[in-house]
Design a protein around this motif. Structure first.
Motif, short mmCIF file in Angstrom:
data_model
loop_
_atom_site.label_atom_id
_atom_site.label_comp_id
_atom_site.label_asym_id
_atom_site.label_seq_id
_atom_site.Cartn_x
_atom_site.Cartn_y
_atom_site.Cartn_z
N ARG A 12 46.74 61.13 34.83
CA ARG A 12 47.16 60.61 36.14
C ARG A 12 48.24 61.52 36.73
O ARG A 12 49.10 61.07 37.48
CB ARG A 12 47.70 59.19 36.01
N GLU A 213 35.52 50.87 30.86
CA GLU A 213 34.72 50.69 32.06
C GLU A 213 34.71 49.23 32.48
O GLU A 213 34.71 48.33 31.65
CB GLU A 213 33.27 51.13 31.81
N ASP A 215 32.58 46.87 35.29
CA ASP A 215 31.45 46.90 36.23
C ASP A 215 30.78 48.26 36.25
O ASP A 215 30.36 48.74 37.30
CB ASP A 215 31.93 46.55 37.65
N LYS A 217 31.95 51.15 36.04
CA LYS A 217 32.71 52.30 36.56
C LYS A 217 33.98 52.44 35.75
O LYS A 217 34.36 51.57 34.96
CB LYS A 217 33.09 52.05 38.03
N ASP A 218 34.69 53.54 36.01
CA ASP A 218 35.99 53.72 35.37
C ASP A 218 36.89 52.53 35.72
O ASP A 218 36.96 52.10 36.87
CB ASP A 218 36.62 55.02 35.86
N MET A 220 39.89 52.21 36.24
CA MET A 220 40.92 52.42 37.27
C MET A 220 40.37 52.17 38.68
O MET A 220 41.14 51.92 39.60
CB MET A 220 41.54 53.80 37.15
N SER A 221 39.04 52.23 38.85
CA SER A 221 38.47 51.88 40.15
C SER A 221 38.69 50.41 40.43
O SER A 221 39.04 50.01 41.53
CB SER A 221 36.98 52.16 40.20
N TRP A 222 38.44 49.60 39.37
CA TRP A 222 38.65 48.17 39.53
C TRP A 222 40.11 47.90 39.85
O TRP A 222 40.43 47.05 40.68
CB TRP A 222 38.23 47.44 38.24
N ALA A 224 42.20 49.94 41.39
CA ALA A 224 42.48 50.36 42.77
C ALA A 224 41.96 49.33 43.76
O ALA A 224 42.64 49.01 44.75
CB ALA A 224 41.86 51.73 43.03
N GLU A 225 40.76 48.79 43.51
CA GLU A 225 40.21 47.79 44.43
C GLU A 225 41.07 46.52 44.42
O GLU A 225 41.31 45.91 45.46
CB GLU A 225 38.78 47.43 44.01
N SER A 226 41.50 46.13 43.23
CA SER A 226 42.32 44.92 43.13
C SER A 226 43.63 45.11 43.87
O SER A 226 44.09 44.22 44.61
CB SER A 226 42.60 44.59 41.67
N THR A 484 32.65 44.45 31.11
CA THR A 484 33.58 45.50 30.70
C THR A 484 33.07 46.15 29.42
O THR A 484 32.20 45.61 28.73
CB THR A 484 34.98 44.94 30.39
#
Lengths: 988, 87
Positions: A12, A213, A215, A217-218, A220-222, A224-226, A484
């Motif tokens: 990161r 993971e 859903d 995807k990575d 961290m996408s979840w 970011a969306e949250s 997950t």
């Protein structure tokens, strides 16, 4: 330039934004997103510190706030001691140094302690440096220098601002990992007012450190969306860099937010009252305990994973993993992914679960089960390990490596839960303490309550958030958890320490305070049975890290030694704050002048401008102690003022004198009850001195109460007692005699009061001009009159604290300064002088006017203080009567108020000097009284004091001895009044 | 930082108030009728209950009224009293 251990990609961090920093004087480069620890690790800097007692070289062992070794001193404009390098955010120009070493961390002279380690077990300072006793101060000098770590900042940075903020919310969520984010989402979607706080730089919790993971995807996408969804919710506040610091009563919590406003607010404390709390505080890994487990290069397995995945750094080139559970395998695989040669996984478990064993095999990693590390090679950096079967520690095999990653299990962060007053319980399957039953409106979720599977964290996080929202009065539902990646079950087995099989080895349980398993055994053998005692005797868990990685190991080892289970040993008390917080954020804006805001009178400006020396004078008032003219000393100024009052005229600011308006048909009943004297016969337009007692008969306060009308009275109190006497009156009216019809209104600040005193006082008033009839036959001593003065509305009282002809002029506060100036102008032809507190002190002692708190101690009643005339025996009952009646019935020798005239008329004994008898022929003298207030009287040109003396009323004319620091002084006992005993002057 | 429910103003932070004395503490109507021991007991001795106990609190930073609540001295659980509880 970025370091030989930096990975080319991943993490990161932002490799396009390099950052320059200095450590121990040497220049390095890191990247935006690094911590100081990760940036140094990238450059292969291993030794960051020296340990507290033995000065052993130490390196980074964790990746977070639980860091116990790598404490650094930040220097430069962010001067701060003992900050874990693992949480220091790298910024351009950062400068840091190692602590507890000299001349350098790599060559530390105090490492001699390491060679003498057998002399420094736990508690050594209770058993050494004791003899000879006279040498203690010599020893102490050196011990002080050796003790402690880091340096306190020496300069005050005026640009650092701290503030506090109050916040109320429906749901407070602590932790923005998967469980906390889920809870905040569920609560936020219901419309509840939510506060989400997390101590990391960005949300995600352990998802930042692992490859998982959600859903498909990575993960961290979840995240970011949250975070984005929460940002859209108007009723949700989401703070990062914000630590949940303390959990107090009735769901009151504190949060310390770091750097909320760059360059302006350095830290902000949130004081939160939440209807419901969700604790999603995660868990902290603990190390395994084996010989030399503190070497630079030995670190927590999860931390190694974090450095690889989150910071793009290889913690070493060749690693050995040491574990009692399966999660460490994921760390091993992450390291392999990052290009680290994982030489072996040393697993204490005899049989390793098939899933992880197979994966290790596929990666070519040797798994050695039923074994433990029995030694670590290398002093300033790991060079290898010695491993052996647990069944036979002598069968040693060596493996070369430069990195040892250990995992002894995970400990849920139950700190806030425990601070809330609730008790943890032991989870025997996962070998950790988890939250027990809540006692406040809170619930824990995620790994904070021992749920280590990601799918459970998110699903139960949703449920906890929805429940909290419902309990706070909102309709909420928990959505289903997303799909997950699977989490390997922990399958942990207990081995609290790896037996080394040899004597004279050290295995550390608390790295920061250099506490070893030997110290724990010493404490047990010396009879310490309570975990609280062992903690204090060994100092285990008492460092800056508060034992976050060590305490559970200590409990496990103690349990083994006592033959108990860990829950029977129990935890030590968790106390806020969760991690160290600065004094600055605790002070907030209450610094400098605002530490004690001072009260001013309407004339304070004038006093300050005209040379008044302002002094703390009770109830936070700052009042003029004296006014200097032509560089007088305080003695010269105050004597000049006191003399002028008695020969001509002076004026002092009496605005702080307490004033309470009393209205109603029953006021006299109140006055008769709170005062020792009677107020039945007080006429309109007159005042009467009143002595107020405590229920135990001691003097509480005195003052004059005036009658302004049929049912209208004005009570005055001592200046320091304005608030407390009003509280006393309110309590009497509301709680004891609610049937009395009385209104009590405090008006102390509504009036400016100035007392003109001296033989010329009346002349000054005449010159100023008033419609009040000043004829002494009309306006008698102790009278009160209303009218105007110099055109301003006024109440004037003929009351005095100086014993001279006095007029206390009261005007509405807003006119105070104007009237004061007008009086000073009018009095000029008689040389009127402003009078300060010091002069007032001289004048009251000359007249024997008592101050109840000074001329009375815990034994003095008003008869002792020569005020028995104020005690109206005929009244059936008043506050204090019953106790004073008892005093008089019992009788016996009592300390009584007298005056003293020292034989040396220039000498003023200090206040409090004891009066003694005996002390001859080797016997110790006996104290028979003390000087309450002494002064040099400019009006009598000699020294005099008031004093309390045993049976003083019958000892007038005798000589007594006053004890001083280096000698004694003799004085004659007199009446406690030195000027105008009949009071002619004030009645004139 | 307790939260105290003022019967008139609503729940407020603890520092809005001053804690007084035990709920049932009342000045004896006729102190002269008490023995020295009884009088000393009233003046100096206060109950210090472990568990639920009544207390008088003064809302000095708010409405200025005295009222009674019950507080558990171990758990800090507070039970308000209808109408304020002052007799």
């Amino acid at each position: 330039m970025s370091g030989q251990f930096r990975l080319a990609d991943g993490g990161r961090i932002d490799r396009s934004r390099p950052i320059n920093f200095r450590f121990n004087g040497k220049q390095y480069q890191g990247f935006e997103g690094d911590t100081l620890a990760s940036a140094l690790m990238a450059h292969g800097v291993r030794v960051l510190a020296r340990s507290f007692k033995y000065h052993r070289p130490r390196g980074t062992m964790s990746a977070g706030i639980e860091e116990t070794n790598a404490l650094v001193q930040l220097v430069g404009d962010e001067d701060e001691p003992n900050v874990p390098a693992t949480i220091v955010k790298l910024r351009e120009g950062l400068e840091a140094e190692s602590v507890n070493c000299w001349p350098s961390v790599n060559f530390d002279l105090a490492a001699i302690n390491e060679r003498l380690w057998r002399l420094f077990p736990a508690g050594f300072y209770y058993k050494t440096f004791m003899w000879p006793a006279s040498m203690w101060h010599f020893y102490e000098h050196f011990i002080r220098h050796m003790a402690g770590m880091g340096r306190s900042p020496k300069t005050y940075n005026a640009d650092d601002h701290y503030e506090k903020r109050f916040h109320s919310c429906d749901v407070m969520v602590v932790g923005a990992g998967p469980a906390g984010l889920a809870a905040a989402l569920a609560a936020g979607r219901s419309g509840a007012r939510v506060l989400l706080v997390d101590d990391q730089r960005e949300a995600g919790g352990d998802l930042l450190n692992t490859a998982t993971e959600i859903d498909g995807k990575d993960a961290m996408s979840w995240v970011a969306e949250s975070v984005a969804e929460l940002a859209e919710m108007e009723e949700v506040i989401h703070l990062q860099n914000a630590t949940g610091a303390g959990y107090y009563d009735h769901n009151f919590l504190t949060v310390v937010e770091r750097g909320p406003s760059h360059g302006w607010i350095r830290e902000r404390m949130w004081k939160v009252r939440a209807k419901e709390v969700v604790l999603a505080t995660g868990s902290i890994e603990r190390p395994m305990v084996f010989t030399n487990n503190d070497r630079p290069g030995v670190m927590l397995a999860g931390a190694a994973r974090t450095f690889a995945r989150r910071y793009g750094v290889k913690p070493g080139r060749r690693a050995v993993i040491m574990t009692n559970n399966s999660d460490a395998y994921d760390s091993a695989f992450s390291l392999a992914d990052a290009g680290v040669d994982v030489a072996a996984i040393v697993d204490i478990r005899e049989s390793v679960p098939e899933t992880v064993a197979a994966k290790a095999a596929a990666l070519g990693i040797e798994v050695i089960s039923g074994h433990g590390i029995v030694d670590v090679d290398g002093k300033k950096s790991v060079s290898g390990v010695a491993i052996a079967p647990l069944s036979d520690p002598s069968q040693v095999r060596r493996i070369s490596c430069d990195l040892v990653c250990t995992s002894g299990g995970w400990s849920p962060s139950i700190h806030l839960f425990s601070q809330s007053g609730a008790k943890p319980k032991w989870d025997a399957d996962q070998l950790c303490f988890i939250p027990g039953e809540s006692v406040q409106s809170e619930r824990s979720t995620g790994s904070a309550c021992g749920r280590f599977a990601l799918h459970d964290c998110i699903g139960e996080g949703f449920a906890a958030g929805a429940e909290a929202a419902r309990d706070s009065g909102h309709k909420a539902e928990a959505p289903n958890a997303p799909v997950t990646s699977a989490t390997e079950p922990l399958a942990i087995e207990a081995l609290w320490e790896v037996p080394s099989g040899r004597r004279g080895t050290r295995a550390f349980v608390d790295f920061q305070n250099d506490v070893t398993t030997g110290d724990l055994r010493l404490a047990v053998s010396e009879g310490y049975q309570s975990v609280e005692h062992v903690k204090r005797y060994t100092t285990a868990g008492m460092g800056v890290d508060q034992g976050k990685t060590g305490n559970i190991n200590v409990i496990g080892i103690l349990a083994q030694n006592y033959g108990l289970e860990p829950p029977e040993v129990g935890t030590t008390t968790f106390r806020p704050p969760y991690s160290p917080i600065s004094f600055g954020v605790m002070a907030g804006i209450d610094q400098g002048q605002l530490i004690i805001p001072s009260r001013r009178t309407p004339m304070s400006d004038w006093h300050e401008k005209e040379g008044g020396f302002m002094n703390e004078a009770g109830l936070q008032y700052r009042r003029p102690l004296y006014y200097t003219k032509n560089s007088e000393t305080i003695a010269e100024a105050s004597r000049r003022e006191a003399k002028t009052v008695r020969t001509s005229v002076g004026m002092y600011d009496g605005s702080p004198l307490g004033k309470i308006e009393l209205n109603g048909p029953d006021v006299v009943k109140l006055l008769n009850m709170v005062y020792a004297n009677s107020f039945d016969t007080l006429k309109i337009g007159m005042g009467r001195y009143g002595m107020m007692l405590h229920e135990d008969g001691r003097m509480l306060d005195d003052g004059i109460t005036f009658r302004l009308g049929e049912e209208h009275y004005l009570m005055s109190t001592g200046s320091g007692a304005a608030d407390s006497i009003y509280a006393h009156v309110v309590r009497m009216l509301q709680c004891e005699w609610p049937e009395w019809k009385i209104y009590a209104t405090p008006v102390t600040a509504q009036w400016a009061g100035m007392c003109i005193c001296g033989p010329r006082a009346r002349d000054v008033l005449v010159k100023l001009g008033t419609d009040i009839d000043l004829d002494p036959e009309t306006f008698k001593f102790m009278g009160i009159a209303e009218g105007t003065i110099g055109g301003f509305p006024t109440r004037i009282m003929r009351a005095t604290y100086t014993g001279e002809l006095s007029f206390e002029v009261n005007v509405p506060a807003r006119h105070g300064q104007a009237v004061w100036k007008a009086i000073m102008e009018a009095g000029r032809e008689w040389g009127i002088t402003p009078v300060g507190g010091e002069a007032n002190g001289i004048l009251r002692v000359e007249k024997g006017f008592i101050a109840p708190g000074v001329e009375g101690d815990g034994t003095t009643n008003l008869f002792d203080a020569a005020h028995g005339w104020a005690f109206h025996q005929k009244k059936k009952d008043f506050i204090g009567k019953r106790s004073v009646d008892r005093d008089r019935r019992i009788g016996g020798p009592r300390k009584e108020l007298v005056g003293l005239l020292p034989d040396d008329s220039t000498f003023v004994p200090p206040d409090g000097s004891p009066i003694i008898e005996g002390g001859t022929n080797g016997a110790a003298p006996v104290m028979v009284g003390h000087v309450t207030a002494g002064t040099f009287s400019p009006n009598l040109e000699r020294s005099l004091t008031l004093a309390l003396l045993m049976e003083g009323h019958s000892r007038k004319g005798e000589k007594v001895t006053i004890s001083l620091a280096d000698r004694t002084a003799v004085a004659t006992v007199t009446d406690p009044i030195f000027i105008d005993p009949s009071g002619e002057r004030m009645r004139s | 930082m307790l939260q105290i429910p003022c019967p008139w103003c609503g729940p407020r932070a603890e520092d809005d108030f001053i804690c007084g004395t035990e709920a049932d503490r009342k000045r004896p109507k006729d102190p002269s009728a008490l023995s020295d021991a009884e009088w000393a007991d009233y003046v100096f001795n206060h109950d210090n209950i472990k568990g639920n106990t009544g207390e008088q609190w003064w809302h000095f930073r708010g409405c200025g009224r005295w009222f009674v609540i019950e507080r558990d001295t171990v758990t800090h659980e507070i039970t308000p009293i209808e109408g304020g509880g002052m007799k």
